[in-house]
Write a protein that holds these residues in place. Structure first.
Motif, short mmCIF file in Angstrom:
data_model
loop_
_atom_site.label_atom_id
_atom_site.label_comp_id
_atom_site.label_asym_id
_atom_site.label_seq_id
_atom_site.Cartn_x
_atom_site.Cartn_y
_atom_site.Cartn_z
N ASN A 70 0.80 -1.22 0.00
CA ASN A 70 0.00 0.00 0.00
C ASN A 70 0.83 1.26 0.00
OD1 ASN A 70 -2.37 -1.51 0.04
ND2 ASN A 70 -2.27 -1.71 2.26
N ALA A 71 2.14 1.15 -0.25
CA ALA A 71 3.01 2.32 -0.21
C ALA A 71 3.32 2.79 -1.62
CB ALA A 71 4.30 1.99 0.52
N GLY A 72 3.36 4.10 -1.79
CA GLY A 72 3.68 4.67 -3.08
C GLY A 72 2.56 5.56 -3.58
N THR A 73 2.57 5.79 -4.87
CA THR A 73 1.57 6.64 -5.51
C THR A 73 1.03 5.91 -6.73
OG1 THR A 73 3.19 7.71 -6.96
CG2 THR A 73 2.83 8.72 -4.78
N VAL A 74 0.22 6.59 -7.53
CA VAL A 74 -0.35 5.97 -8.73
C VAL A 74 0.75 5.53 -9.70
CG1 VAL A 74 -1.79 6.39 -10.75
CG2 VAL A 74 -2.52 7.22 -8.52
N GLY A 75 1.80 6.33 -9.84
CA GLY A 75 2.84 6.00 -10.82
C GLY A 75 4.15 5.53 -10.25
N ALA A 76 4.25 5.39 -8.92
CA ALA A 76 5.52 5.00 -8.30
C ALA A 76 5.27 4.11 -7.09
CB ALA A 76 6.30 6.25 -7.88
N ASP A 77 6.25 3.29 -6.81
CA ASP A 77 6.16 2.38 -5.67
C ASP A 77 7.30 2.66 -4.70
OD1 ASP A 77 3.93 0.79 -6.58
OD2 ASP A 77 5.30 -0.04 -8.09
N ASP A 78 7.08 2.34 -3.43
CA ASP A 78 8.12 2.45 -2.42
C ASP A 78 8.80 1.09 -2.26
OD1 ASP A 78 7.49 5.08 -2.03
OD2 ASP A 78 6.54 4.80 -0.08
N TYR A 79 10.12 1.13 -2.24
CA TYR A 79 10.94 -0.06 -2.00
C TYR A 79 11.81 0.23 -0.80
CZ TYR A 79 9.43 -1.34 -6.66
OH TYR A 79 8.66 -1.63 -7.74
N ASP A 80 11.94 -0.74 0.07
CA ASP A 80 12.66 -0.60 1.32
C ASP A 80 13.89 -1.50 1.25
OD1 ASP A 80 13.47 -0.77 4.03
OD2 ASP A 80 11.41 -0.54 4.73
N TYR A 81 15.07 -0.87 1.12
CA TYR A 81 16.32 -1.60 0.91
C TYR A 81 17.11 -1.75 2.20
CZ TYR A 81 15.58 -0.71 -4.08
OH TYR A 81 15.07 -0.66 -5.35
N PRO A 82 17.62 -2.97 2.51
CA PRO A 82 18.45 -3.14 3.69
C PRO A 82 19.91 -2.82 3.39
CG PRO A 82 18.09 -5.27 2.68
CD PRO A 82 17.32 -4.26 1.86
N CYS A 83 20.54 -2.13 4.31
CA CYS A 83 21.98 -1.87 4.26
C CYS A 83 22.54 -2.29 5.61
CB CYS A 83 22.26 -0.39 4.00
SG CYS A 83 21.56 0.21 2.47
N HIS A 84 23.03 -3.50 5.66
CA HIS A 84 23.52 -4.09 6.91
C HIS A 84 24.88 -3.46 7.24
CE1 HIS A 84 23.75 -7.28 9.93
NE2 HIS A 84 25.01 -7.44 9.56
N VAL A 85 25.01 -2.90 8.43
CA VAL A 85 26.25 -2.27 8.87
C VAL A 85 26.82 -3.12 9.99
CG1 VAL A 85 27.30 -0.20 9.85
CG2 VAL A 85 25.39 0.02 8.23
N CYS A 86 28.03 -3.63 9.76
CA CYS A 86 28.70 -4.50 10.72
C CYS A 86 30.00 -3.81 11.16
CB CYS A 86 28.99 -5.85 10.08
SG CYS A 86 29.75 -7.05 11.18
N ILE A 87 30.04 -3.40 12.41
CA ILE A 87 31.25 -2.79 12.98
C ILE A 87 32.05 -3.93 13.59
CG2 ILE A 87 32.13 -1.05 14.57
CD1 ILE A 87 29.14 -0.01 14.67
N VAL A 88 33.30 -4.08 13.17
CA VAL A 88 34.10 -5.20 13.67
C VAL A 88 35.43 -4.70 14.22
CG1 VAL A 88 33.07 -6.94 12.18
CG2 VAL A 88 35.03 -5.67 11.36
N ASN A 89 35.92 -5.45 15.20
CA ASN A 89 37.23 -5.17 15.77
C ASN A 89 37.81 -6.47 16.28
OD1 ASN A 89 39.43 -3.65 16.49
ND2 ASN A 89 38.47 -2.67 18.25
N ALA A 90 39.10 -6.49 16.47
CA ALA A 90 39.73 -7.65 17.09
C ALA A 90 39.14 -7.81 18.49
CB ALA A 90 41.23 -7.46 17.14
N ALA A 91 38.93 -9.02 18.89
CA ALA A 91 38.30 -9.28 20.19
C ALA A 91 39.19 -8.81 21.33
CB ALA A 91 37.99 -10.76 20.34
N ASP A 92 38.58 -8.22 22.33
CA ASP A 92 39.29 -7.81 23.54
C ASP A 92 39.34 -9.00 24.49
OD1 ASP A 92 39.61 -5.20 22.71
OD2 ASP A 92 37.75 -4.54 23.63
#
Length: 160
Positions: A70-92
């Motif tokens: 149900n998202a968008g307009t008559v001529g356009a649609d909404d798309y929901d894109y995932p951008c997974h952010v992984c912060i990594v470091n050497a283990a303490d």
């Protein structure tokens, strides 16, 4: 050459994080070690030279895009894109050292994207955060590392 909306969004998320590194002084993470990758695999990224050291931030299209009916307009649609952010470091080895620093890194990234527009991507009218594990200790054969994850969701209105 193709120019997918999702890859453009991933690159814009990286650009925003890199810009914030200098502005906020996120200690220890350098722009060269903020990378867009296919999957969030820290050991593989280090072994293949995608990143040169820890700490690093890996941004990937990990997850499932959503297409609300149900998202968008008559001529356009909404798309929901995932951008997974992984912060990594050497283990303490300590259970208490750097706790505040790690939480700060996560907070900075969250604040960049929660209920914001995404600069550089005209169709994206909203981003929001889906929290992931705050602290996820993972071990591989030769490298132990710490990871904190969250997902930036970018909602894009696209013409049919």
């Amino acid at each position: 050459m193709p120019n997918s909306t999702h890859k453009t969004i991933l690159d814009a998320v990286r650009t925003a994080i890199v810009a914030d590194l200098g502005a906020s002084g996120i200690d220890g993470i350098e722009a060269a070690d903020v990378k867009v990758v296919w999957v969030p695999a820290p050991k593989q990224a280090l072994d293949q030279g995608v990143i040169t050291k820890f700490p690093a931030i890996l941004i990937s299209p990990y997850g499932i895009e959503q297409m609300p009916p149900n998202a968008g307009t008559v001529g356009a649609d909404d798309y929901d894109y995932p951008c997974h952010v992984c912060i990594v470091n050497a283990a303490d080895m300590s259970l208490t050292e750097r706790l505040d620093l790690y939480l700060y890194w996560r907070e900075r990234i969250r604040n960049l994207f929660q209920n914001q527009r995404l600069s550089g991507v005209s169709g994206v009218w909203r981003t929001y955060i889906v929290p992931g594990p705050i602290s996820d200790n993972q071990a591989s054969e030769n490298t132990a590392f710490w990871a904190s994850m969250l997902t930036v969701r970018a909602v894009s209105r696209e013409q049919r």
